[in-house]
Design an enzyme around this catalytic site. Structure first.
Site, PDB file in Angstrom:
ATOM      1  N   HIS A 155      69.054 -58.946   9.843  1.00 25.98           N
ATOM      2  CA  HIS A 155      69.169 -59.034   8.382  1.00 25.98           C
ATOM      3  C   HIS A 155      68.189 -58.112   7.667  1.00 25.98           C
ATOM      4  O   HIS A 155      68.354 -57.825   6.495  1.00 25.98           O
ATOM      5  CB  HIS A 155      68.936 -60.489   7.939  1.00 25.98           C
ATOM      6  CG  HIS A 155      70.079 -61.373   8.313  1.00 25.98           C
ATOM      7  ND1 HIS A 155      71.046 -61.761   7.418  1.00 25.98           N
ATOM      8  CD2 HIS A 155      70.449 -61.899   9.502  1.00 25.98           C
ATOM      9  CE1 HIS A 155      71.954 -62.503   8.031  1.00 25.98           C
ATOM     10  NE2 HIS A 155      71.604 -62.601   9.305  1.00 25.98           N
ATOM     11  N   ASP A 363      64.198 -53.605   1.800  1.00 22.76           N
ATOM     12  CA  ASP A 363      64.974 -54.826   1.919  1.00 22.76           C
ATOM     13  C   ASP A 363      66.193 -54.531   2.780  1.00 22.76           C
ATOM     14  O   ASP A 363      66.798 -53.464   2.631  1.00 22.76           O
ATOM     15  CB  ASP A 363      65.433 -55.294   0.532  1.00 22.76           C
ATOM     16  CG  ASP A 363      65.388 -56.807   0.382  1.00 22.76           C
ATOM     17  OD1 ASP A 363      65.574 -57.496   1.401  1.00 22.76           O
ATOM     18  OD2 ASP A 363      65.167 -57.290  -0.739  1.00 22.76           O
TER      19      ASP A 363
END
Ligand code: ADQ
Length: 475
Positions: A155, A363
Site C-alpha cells: 500500500h 504517499d
C-alpha cells in the site's frame, strides 16, 4: 469463485468501537464482500505471539485475530515495521533505524502468524497478503506446505535501488517477494522502482506473460491502483450535506470558505509544511484573513513511536502560534482535531470545503484525495490541491499539483484554489470525477485477483538458466 483470505496487520473486526482511520480497510473490504476470511493482529499485546486465533463472524465474513507479545510489539511493530520499513519506503533514510534483533522479530512474528492461520485455510483459498508488515508471509506459508495462490499488495511506495540498498536485509526481502504468485503496487512508478531493484540487486528481469522466475516458480509484478466506491461516496456526501454535523460546521463558518485536510497524524503526510503554507497565506494574502477557516483532522497514530510524538508536539506548537498570531475574538483560523471523525460526517465536511489539501511528502496512493473529489457538489465543486508525490497524482492530474517540500508553492496553490472561477472549478472537477469513478475499490480488487488467478504458462523453459541478459532481450 474461490474464497478470498485477506491477511493484514490490523483487522477491522466490526465489534471494535468507533471508526478506524486507515486507507487499507476502505479499499480492500470489497474483495470479501461476498464472503471470505480476514486474518491479522488484534491490536492487543499478550504473553505470546500467535497461537489459536479469536474468531468472529459478521454477515458472511469471518474475522480471525491473534495477539503479539510485548517484546514483539517493541521489535516488530514499533521497531522493524514502523521504525525501519515505513520511513525507508517513504524516502526518509534519515529516520531509519536498523537493529538485527528487530528484523529477527519481524520474521518470527510472520512465522507465528502463518502457523496460526494454517488450520483455517482451505485448499482452493486465494490468499491475499497486505502491506509491508507481512512481506515474509508467503515464504512462511510455503515452508508449512501451503500450495495455494498467494498474492501481496504494497500500500505504500516502493523505493529505487540506491535507497533500498541501505537496508541490510534488502536482498532477503526482495527474494521473499518473489515467493508470491503476484505482487501489486499502487502506481507504475512504484512498479518500475521494484523492477529496478530486482534487476540491479538480484539480476532478475520479468518475462512478458510469465513474470519473474525463480526456482521453478513465477511471480507477476503489477501496478493496480487502489480506489474507492466513488459513486456511493458521492451519494453519501450529498446526504451528509444536510445532516446535523455538516450543518453545525456550516453554521460555525458564518459564510467563510473552508479549507480541509484529513490525514493520519504521520510525518509522511507533510503537515508542518502545510501549516507553514497556511500561515503564509494569511501573512501574504491579507484579503483571506477573517474570510477562510482551515480544518485539519489528524487522528493520532503509532503513538509509541518517538518520531510521531515529536510530530504531535510540533503541530500543537504551530497551531498555538498560528491562532495566537492571526485569530480575532470571533474567528479561529486553524481548527485542529487529533481524533477520528465518522466517515459519514467526513463526506459532508469534504463537500462543503472549497479547498481539499492533500500534500504528503510521499504517499502510496492517498484515498482522501479521491474521497474529496467524489464528495463535491457538481454545481459548485471545490478544488483539490495535491502533492506530486502522492500515488494519486499519477491519475488525478487535473488537481492543482504541487511540490509539498515548497511551502510557498502550497501557499500559492491555496490562493489559486480560493479564487478560482466557477467554470474552471467545474471543468477540473468533471475530469477528476470521471477518473475516480474509473479506478474504484471494485476494479482494484478485480485487477489484482485477476492477476493472482491467471493461468501460468508451463515454466519448464524458463528453468533452462535464463539470465537477466537473456530476459532483457525478450522484454
Ligand atoms: P493511509 O496512510 O491511512 O493508508 P489514506 O489513503 O489517505 O492513508 O487513507 C486514509 C483513510 O482513512 C481514508 O479513507 C480516510 O477517509 C480515513 N481517515 C483519515 N483520517 C480520518 C479521520 N480523522 N477520521 C476518519 N477517517 C479518517 C495507506 C497508505 C496510502 C494508501 C492507503 C490505501 O499510506 O498511501 O492510499 O493505505 O492503499
Amino acid at each position: 469463485m474461490a474464497r478470498v483470505v485477506v491477511i493484514s496487520n490490523r483487522v477491522p473486526v466490526p465489534t471494535e468501537l468507533g471508526p478506524r482511520a486507515g486507507g487499507l480497510v476502505v479499499g480492500v473490504k470489497d474483495a470479501i464482500k461476498d464472503g471470505g476470511l480476514w486474518f491479522g493482529w488484534s491490536g492487543q499485546v499478550a504473553e505470546h505471539t500467535g497461537g489459536q486465533p479469536h474468531l468472529n463472524r459478521a454477515g458472511n465474513v469471518d474475522y480471525a485475530t491473534v495477539e503479539i507479545s510485548k517484546e514483539d510489539y517493541e521489535r516488530f511493530y514499533v521497531g522493524f515495521t514502523n521504525g525501519t520499513l515505513w520511513p525507508l519506503l517513504h524516502f526518509r533514510p534519515g529516520l531509519v533505524a536498523f537493529e538485527r534483533v528487530e528484523f529477527e522479530s519481524y520474521l518470527s512474528v510472520n512465522r507465528a502468524f502463518a502457523k496460526s492461520l494454517l488450520p483455517l485455510l482451505k485448499p482452493d483459498d486465494l490468499i491475499w497478503v497486505h502491506d509491508y508488515h507481512l512481506i515474509p508471509m508467503a515464504t512462511e506459508l510455503r515452508a508449512l506446505g501451503v500450495k495455494n495462490r498467494i498474492g501481496f499488495f504494497l500500500h505504500v511506495p516502493f523505493v529505487p535501488p540506491s535507497l533500498l540498498d541501505a537496508l541490510p536485509q534488502a536482498r532477503r526481502l526482495l527474494r521473499m517477494m518473489c515467493d508470491y504468485d503476484a505482487v501489486g503496487f499502487q502506481t507504475a512508478q512504484h512498479l518500475r522502482d521494484f523492477q529496478d531493484c530486482l534487476r540491479s540487486m538480484l539480476g532478475l528481469v520479468a518475462v512478458p506473460g510469465i513474470g519473474i522466475q525463480t526456482d521453478g516458480h513465477a511471480m507477476m509484478p503489477i501496478a493496480a491502483p487502489i480506489g474507492i466506491d466513488a459513486r456511493a461516496f458521492a451519494r453519501q456526501a450529498k446526504r451528509a450535506a444536510s445532516a446535523k454535523a455538516t450543518q453545525r460546521l456550516v453554521d460555525s463558518l458564518v459564510g467563510r470558505s473552508l479549507i480541509i485536510g484529513v490525514d493520519r497524524l504521520d510525518y509522511s503526510k507533510g503537515l508542518p509544511n502545510r501549516f507553514v503554507a497556511f500561515s503564509r497565506l494569511l501573512e501574504e494574502h491579507k484579503e483571506h484573513r477573517l474570510k477562510v477557516s482551515y480544518l485539519q483532522v489528524a487522528p493520532r497514530s503509532r503513538e509509541d513511536v518517538a518520531e510521531y510524538q515529536r510530530l504531535k508536539r510540533d503541530l500543537d506548537r504551530r497551531t498555538g502560534e498560528i491562532n495566537g498570531r492571526f485569530a480575532e475574538f470571533d474567528w479561529v483560523p486553524l481548527r485542529y482535531l487529533t481524533r477520528p471523525i465518522a466517515r459519514a460526517s467526513l463526506a459532508g465536511f469534504y463537500r462543503v470545503a472549497r479547498v481539499g489539501l492533500v500534500t504528503p511528502l510521499r504517499d502510496g496512493m492517498n484515498l482522501v484525495a479521491k474521497e474529496y473529489v467524489a464528495a463535491q457538489d457538481p454545481e459548485d465543486p471545490g478544488v483539490l490541491v495535491l502533492s506530486r508525490f502522492a500515488g494519486a497524482a499519477e491519475e488525478l492530474d487535473d488537481a492543482i499539483i504541487i511540490n509539498p517540500n515548497d511551502s510557498d508553492e502550497i501557499t500559492e496553490a491555496m490562493h489559486q484554489a480560493l479564487t478560482m472561477p466557477l467554470a474552471e472549478r467545474k471543468a477540473r472537477y468533471e475530469s477528476l470525477f470521471e477518473k475516480v469513478c474509473r479506478t474504484t475499490a471494485q476494479s482494484y480488487c478485480k485487477d489484482f485477483l485477476g492477476t493472482l488467478t491467471r493461468q501460468v504458462p508451463d515454466l519448464d523453459i524458463r528453468e533452462s538458466g535464463m539470465t537477466a541478459d537473456h530476459a532483457q532481450h525478450q522484454h
